[in-house]
Design an enzyme around this catalytic site. Sequence first.
Site, PDB file in Angstrom:
ATOM      1  N   GLU A  78       4.566  -5.381   7.231  1.00 26.86           N
ATOM      2  CA  GLU A  78       3.782  -4.331   7.905  1.00 26.86           C
ATOM      3  C   GLU A  78       4.217  -4.086   9.346  1.00 26.86           C
ATOM      4  OE1 GLU A  78       2.508  -6.532   5.800  1.00 26.86           O
ATOM      5  OE2 GLU A  78       0.998  -5.573   4.522  1.00 26.86           O
TER       6      GLU A  78
ATOM      7  N   GLY B  95       0.761  -5.055   0.813  1.00 26.48           N
ATOM      8  CA  GLY B  95      -0.442  -5.096  -0.021  1.00 26.48           C
ATOM      9  C   GLY B  95      -0.185  -5.702  -1.396  1.00 26.48           C
TER      10      GLY B  95
ATOM     11  N   GLU C 275      -0.515  -9.271  -0.868  1.00 28.55           N
ATOM     12  CA  GLU C 275      -1.951  -9.523  -0.633  1.00 28.55           C
ATOM     13  C   GLU C 275      -2.726  -9.523  -1.954  1.00 28.55           C
ATOM     14  OE1 GLU C 275      -1.899  -6.387   2.560  1.00 28.55           O
ATOM     15  OE2 GLU C 275      -3.202  -7.828   3.537  1.00 28.55           O
TER      16      GLU C 275
ATOM     17  N   ALA D  30       0.869  -1.182   0.000  1.00 18.97           N
ATOM     18  CA  ALA D  30       0.000   0.000   0.000  1.00 18.97           C
ATOM     19  C   ALA D  30       0.905   1.231   0.000  1.00 18.97           C
ATOM     20  CB  ALA D  30      -0.882  -0.016   1.240  1.00 18.97           C
TER      21      ALA D  30
HETATM   22  C1  HXC Z   1       4.953   4.503  -1.228  1.00 14.02           C
HETATM   23  C2  HXC Z   1       6.911   3.599  -2.003  1.00 14.02           C
HETATM   24  C3  HXC Z   1       6.596   2.335  -1.452  1.00 14.02           C
HETATM   25  C4  HXC Z   1       5.326   2.205  -0.786  1.00 14.02           C
HETATM   26  C5  HXC Z   1       8.508   2.182  -2.388  1.00 14.02           C
HETATM   27  N1  HXC Z   1       8.113   3.454  -2.567  1.00 14.02           N
HETATM   28  N2  HXC Z   1       7.596   1.470  -1.721  1.00 14.02           N
HETATM   29  N3  HXC Z   1       6.096   4.664  -1.897  1.00 14.02           N
HETATM   30  N4  HXC Z   1       4.564   3.309  -0.697  1.00 14.02           N
HETATM   31  N5  HXC Z   1       4.911   1.046  -0.280  1.00 14.02           N
HETATM   32  C6  HXC Z   1       8.822   4.551  -3.250  1.00 14.02           C
HETATM   33  C7  HXC Z   1       9.959   5.087  -2.410  1.00 14.02           C
HETATM   34  O1  HXC Z   1       9.467   6.029  -1.471  1.00 14.02           O
HETATM   35  C8  HXC Z   1      10.818   5.723  -3.485  1.00 14.02           C
HETATM   36  O2  HXC Z   1      10.241   6.943  -3.856  1.00 14.02           O
HETATM   37  C9  HXC Z   1      10.660   4.770  -4.661  1.00 14.02           C
HETATM   38  O3  HXC Z   1       9.453   4.049  -4.412  1.00 14.02           O
HETATM   39  C10 HXC Z   1      11.793   3.768  -4.775  1.00 14.02           C
HETATM   40  O4  HXC Z   1      11.930   3.119  -3.540  1.00 14.02           O
HETATM   41  P1  HXC Z   1      13.308   3.014  -2.738  1.00 14.02           P
HETATM   42  O5  HXC Z   1      12.975   2.736  -1.334  1.00 14.02           O
HETATM   43  O6  HXC Z   1      14.169   4.185  -3.032  1.00 14.02           O
HETATM   44  O7  HXC Z   1      13.956   1.733  -3.451  1.00 14.02           O
HETATM   45  P2  HXC Z   1      14.942   0.648  -2.790  1.00 14.02           P
HETATM   46  O8  HXC Z   1      15.970   1.319  -1.930  1.00 14.02           O
HETATM   47  O9  HXC Z   1      15.412  -0.188  -3.907  1.00 14.02           O
HETATM   48  O10 HXC Z   1      14.016  -0.211  -1.816  1.00 14.02           O
HETATM   49  C11 HXC Z   1      12.940  -0.963  -2.360  1.00 14.02           C
HETATM   50  C12 HXC Z   1      12.022  -1.452  -1.231  1.00 14.02           C
HETATM   51  C13 HXC Z   1      11.598  -0.252  -0.344  1.00 14.02           C
HETATM   52  C14 HXC Z   1      12.773  -2.480  -0.375  1.00 14.02           C
HETATM   53  C15 HXC Z   1      10.830  -2.128  -1.868  1.00 14.02           C
HETATM   54  O11 HXC Z   1      11.085   0.774  -1.212  1.00 14.02           O
HETATM   55  C16 HXC Z   1      10.565  -0.578   0.661  1.00 14.02           C
HETATM   56  O12 HXC Z   1      10.846  -1.188   1.703  1.00 14.02           O
HETATM   57  N6  HXC Z   1       9.317  -0.186   0.413  1.00 14.02           N
HETATM   58  C17 HXC Z   1       8.231  -0.307   1.376  1.00 14.02           C
HETATM   59  C18 HXC Z   1       7.749  -1.726   1.453  1.00 14.02           C
HETATM   60  C19 HXC Z   1       6.679  -1.881   2.513  1.00 14.02           C
HETATM   61  O13 HXC Z   1       6.900  -1.635   3.679  1.00 14.02           O
HETATM   62  N7  HXC Z   1       5.495  -2.298   2.073  1.00 14.02           N
HETATM   63  C20 HXC Z   1       4.343  -2.475   2.967  1.00 14.02           C
HETATM   64  C21 HXC Z   1       3.523  -1.216   3.004  1.00 14.02           C
HETATM   65  S1  HXC Z   1       2.210  -1.323   4.127  1.00 14.02           S
HETATM   66  P3  HXC Z   1      11.107   8.312  -3.887  1.00 14.02           P
HETATM   67  O14 HXC Z   1      10.082   9.346  -4.241  1.00 14.02           O
HETATM   68  O15 HXC Z   1      11.711   8.436  -2.556  1.00 14.02           O
HETATM   69  O16 HXC Z   1      12.106   8.049  -4.962  1.00 14.02           O
HETATM   70  C22 HXC Z   1       1.040  -2.236   3.340  1.00 14.02           C
HETATM   71  C23 HXC Z   1      -0.256  -2.417   4.092  1.00 14.02           C
HETATM   72  C24 HXC Z   1      -1.340  -3.011   3.242  1.00 14.02           C
HETATM   73  O17 HXC Z   1       1.218  -2.695   2.274  1.00 14.02           O
HETATM   74  C25 HXC Z   1      -2.670  -2.987   3.955  1.00 14.02           C
HETATM   75  C26 HXC Z   1      -3.318  -1.662   4.050  1.00 14.02           C
HETATM   76  C27 HXC Z   1      -4.682  -1.678   4.630  1.00 14.02           C
END
Ligand code: HXC
Length: 259
Positions: free
Chosen positions: A136, A113, A116, A66
């Site tokens: 998460e 997500g 999911e 998400a």
């Molecule tokens: C918003 C995201 C994002 C996310 C990545 N980006 N994941 N933006 N939401 N989930 C954006 C980053 O901010 C960044 O934007 C660009 O994508 C590239 O990501 P980087 O982090 O610079 O890349 P990298 O260093 O290669 O790392 C990749 C990654 C990391 C390991 C996937 O981005 C990461 O950990 N992302 C979050 C993963 C996560 O926690 N997902 C769960 C979310 S909660 P900028 O603008 O800075 O370049 C969820 C809940 C669902 O899913 C249920 C809800 C009800």
Amino acid sequence: MSENIVHFEIKNKKAYLQINRPNALNALNKNVLTEIRDCCEILKDNKQIQVLIVSGSGDKSFVAGADIKELQELHNQNKEGENFSQWGAEIFSKLEQLPQITIARVQGFALGGGLELALACDFIIASEKARFSLPEVTLGLIPGFSGTQRLAKRIGSAKAIEWIVTAERYSATEALACGLVNHVVKSEDLIAFTEQIAEKIIKNAPLAVKTAKKVIQASEDSTFKEGCDIESKHFGLLLNQSESAEGISAFIEKRPAQF
Ligand code: HXC
């Protein structure tokens, strides 16, 4: 679908839904979720399309979860968090209940997500570079698009608890070993391999394919005996259709069936 964040295309009995936010690693913001919902609306009554392939754009990520920036806006907003989770879960449930066979074609990250979303598809085909995780808890959250339920069903609750509370990231081969994904293929073969599977499906009798999915899914809400009764009922229904008349005649006449 005005902003085109989700590319939706129909080609020869197959539909393709591709999430297209590569700069955010295809994270699911509200617009993306709304467009996925709209695609499901198009597909749910369509009898021509038999397979849906769900993917993310670019090599790096299927979907990285998400949109975390949008989640931040929901912080401390009373029931907004619950409402968002429920809204997204309903969209994924629509996807799960589509009459088409749905395949998640996963390259790169399938996180939160994103995993999911893949779990709401009938099965997952992954590239060897795919990475899976429900991270998460690193954000102080838990999965919210039914991932706690679907992951436990897919790989068992003991493994699902470990996955979710450690937030560990798993390789495609690890995901294959625990039954999360059906196939792992080389990155360069991912599209062609998925097409081959889709082609095998669309060659078969469409009503039978659709019924098989419906009956298998019915097992989730029924006892074994009830599930067997549902199976027998649908077997009987299919045997009275022109589709099975053609399939059976074709076998006896030693010719390919025309469905
Ligand atoms: C918003 C995201 C994002 C996310 C990545 N980006 N994941 N933006 N939401 N989930 C954006 C980053 O901010 C960044 O934007 C660009 O994508 C590239 O990501 P980087 O982090 O610079 O890349 P990298 O260093 O290669 O790392 C990749 C990654 C990391 C390991 C996937 O981005 C990461 O950990 N992302 C979050 C993963 C996560 O926690 N997902 C769960 C979310 S909660 P900028 O603008 O800075 O370049 C969820 C809940 C669902 O899913 C249920 C809800 C009800």
